[in-house]
Design a protein around this motif. Structure first.
Motif, PDB file in Angstrom:
ATOM      1  N   GLY A   8       0.871  -1.179   0.000  1.00 13.92           N
ATOM      2  CA  GLY A   8       0.000   0.000   0.000  1.00 13.92           C
ATOM      3  C   GLY A   8       0.900   1.219   0.000  1.00 13.92           C
ATOM      4  N   HIS A  75      -7.221  -5.177   5.046  1.00 12.13           N
ATOM      5  CA  HIS A  75      -6.224  -5.303   6.126  1.00 12.13           C
ATOM      6  C   HIS A  75      -6.035  -6.750   6.558  1.00 12.13           C
ATOM      7  CE1 HIS A  75      -6.186  -0.906   7.813  1.00 12.13           C
ATOM      8  NE2 HIS A  75      -5.961  -0.968   6.519  1.00 12.13           N
ATOM      9  N   VAL A  78      -4.552  -9.287   3.677  1.00 14.22           N
ATOM     10  CA  VAL A  78      -3.128  -9.061   3.383  1.00 14.22           C
ATOM     11  C   VAL A  78      -2.272  -9.403   4.603  1.00 14.22           C
ATOM     12  CG1 VAL A  78      -1.413  -7.317   2.744  1.00 14.22           C
ATOM     13  CG2 VAL A  78      -3.662  -7.297   1.648  1.00 14.22           C
ATOM     14  N   LYS A  93      -4.380   1.149  11.347  1.00 11.75           N
ATOM     15  CA  LYS A  93      -5.715   1.108  11.943  1.00 11.75           C
ATOM     16  C   LYS A  93      -6.733   1.497  10.880  1.00 11.75           C
ATOM     17  CE  LYS A  93      -7.143   4.666  11.871  1.00 11.75           C
ATOM     18  NZ  LYS A  93      -7.375   5.653  10.754  1.00 11.75           N
ATOM     19  N   TRP A 165     -11.855   6.597  -1.246  1.00  9.12           N
ATOM     20  CA  TRP A 165     -12.344   5.266  -0.833  1.00  9.12           C
ATOM     21  C   TRP A 165     -12.802   5.285   0.613  1.00  9.12           C
ATOM     22  CZ3 TRP A 165     -10.196   2.973   3.379  1.00  9.12           C
ATOM     23  CH2 TRP A 165      -8.920   3.402   3.771  1.00  9.12           C
ATOM     24  N   ASP A 179     -12.401   5.220  11.654  1.00  4.21           N
ATOM     25  CA  ASP A 179     -11.215   5.959  11.209  1.00  4.21           C
ATOM     26  C   ASP A 179     -10.608   6.736  12.384  1.00  4.21           C
ATOM     27  OD1 ASP A 179      -9.331   7.040   9.402  1.00  4.21           O
ATOM     28  OD2 ASP A 179     -10.528   8.869   9.226  1.00  4.21           O
TER      29      ASP A 179
END
Ligand code: NAD
Length: 347
Positions: A8, A75, A78, A93, A165, A179
């Protein structure tokens, strides 16, 4: 020397992971991977590393550890793939999107005898570290209540994409509640050495829209009332609609005084004692999204904490099982909002 791969290659890799690994003399960035190959290529060029064509190509390399900095929905997948290849993982996070995913990540780390850390960087902010120390030493007595806030104008300012996104339920799964809320929920667990046991939450999409005027598909505001195991009660407000300066403050009220974290532009921590004495600490200011974007070279301590633990053979500073507790609270908060009632967190 710890050999690292980064999966990423968006904003958080550009402003935090890559520069902080590069600044740590005990590690070397070996490879980058992103679904968007150009992004991996750009960073590989900047950091003198390899850009991989596939995730498997990166995971098959001789690496000690990887950072997983992809969109939230990926998350767990992967991370588990990396752990199964024997790599230590630092995952951004929110840890994952469900409790089952969190459990599968924790189990994969255990089975492969590698470490899993979640990048809960608020625990490393200096005023929070000092506040934790003061609470443990009894400086404000028994904690009774708290309020914690994290709000800014929204992630579109961070990624520079008005169709981010972060707004899409399929990719982000949660909005501001996970978030930002997972940061502050984890922070309260850390500061109070306690666990949130009960939550009443209102989670709403009040204002945020895509450029074409349709509302985003995740929440932009969440207001939670928390109760902890030790008996404290408090509130958490997280928001993507603070259309001014960021608010990243936490205030803790105890039987012997008050601790104020990041409420004052000059003093990042203020201790007000019951007897009227006031102690002010000039430690640091919280690194806002704006600052990370503009100077791109602020050290959060997350990467150094991860790398140093691996080098010293110690447990990482925010292990998966510990960080997963905040995810359990976030998920209980979603249930509370849906049912409009108080919900017990399932540990
Ligand atoms: N700790 C913090 O304070 C903090 C701050 C910002 C973002 N984050 C987290 O970091 C993660 C990344 O956010 P960002 O701001 O860098 O977003 P971003 O949109 O800037 O970058 C995400 C990148 O991941 C890539 N990607 C998405 N899914 C992928 C997959 N399955 N495999 C490979 N590449 C994939 C995209 O192409 C993109 O380049 C998110 O989970 C976010 O919550 C944490």
């Amino acid at each position: 020397m710890i050999k690292v791969g980064i999966i990423g290659c968006g904003k958080i890799t550009q402003v935090r992971h890559a520069p902080e690994y590069a600044e740590n003399p005990n590690c070397e960035i070996v490879a980058f991977f992103d679904n968007n190959y150009e992004r991996a290529q750009e960073l590989a060029k900047e950091y003198n590393a390899v850009a991989c064509d596939t995730l498997d190509e990166l995971l098959d390399m001789d690496l000690d550890a990887v950072s997983v900095n992809v969109a939230n929905f990926a998350h767990a997948d992967v991370t588990v793939r990396a752990l199964n290849k024997g790599k230590h993982v630092l995952v951004e996070k929110p840890m994952a999107t469900t409790v089952n995913e969190c459990v599968s990540m924790i189990n994969a780390a255990k089975e492969n005898h590698v470490q899993l850390m979640v990048a809960q960087n608020q625990r490393f902010a200096r005023a929070h570290v000092k506040a934790h120390e003061l609470i443990q030493s009894g400086a404000i007595g028994k904690v009774l209540t708290f309020r914690t806030v994290f709000g800014h104008p929204g992630p579109e300012g961070w990624t520079g994409d008005a169709n981010s996104w972060f707004f899409d339920k399929k990719l982000a799964h949660f909005g501001a509640m996970a978030d930002l809320g997972v940061h502050k929920t984890d922070l309260m667990h850390y500061l109070l050495d306690d666990e949130i046991t009960d939550v009443f939450a209102q989670i709403r999409t009040l204002d945020k829209k895509y450029p074409d005027g349709t509302p985003i598909t995740v929440d932009d505001n969440s207001y939670c009332m928390y109760q902890t195991k030790k008996g404290a009660i408090g509130t958490m407000h997280v928001s993507w609609t603070f259309y001014g300066n960021e608010d990243n403050s936490t205030v803790i009220y105890g039987t012997e005084g008050i601790l104020k974290c990041y409420t004052d532009p000059e003093y990042s921590l203020i201790l007000e004692k019951k007897n009227g004495e006031v102690e002010k600490f000039q430690l640091d200011q919280m690194t806002s999204n704006k600052e990370q974007t503009s100077n791109g070279r602020t050290n959060t301590g997350v990467i150094d904490g991860f790398v140093n633990a691996l080098l010293e053979g110690k447990e990482v500073p925010v292990p998966g099982y510990d960080a997963s507790k905040a995810m359990r609270v976030v998920i209980a908060a979603e249930e509370s909002a849906a049912k409009n009632c108080m919900v017990k967190v399932k540990y």
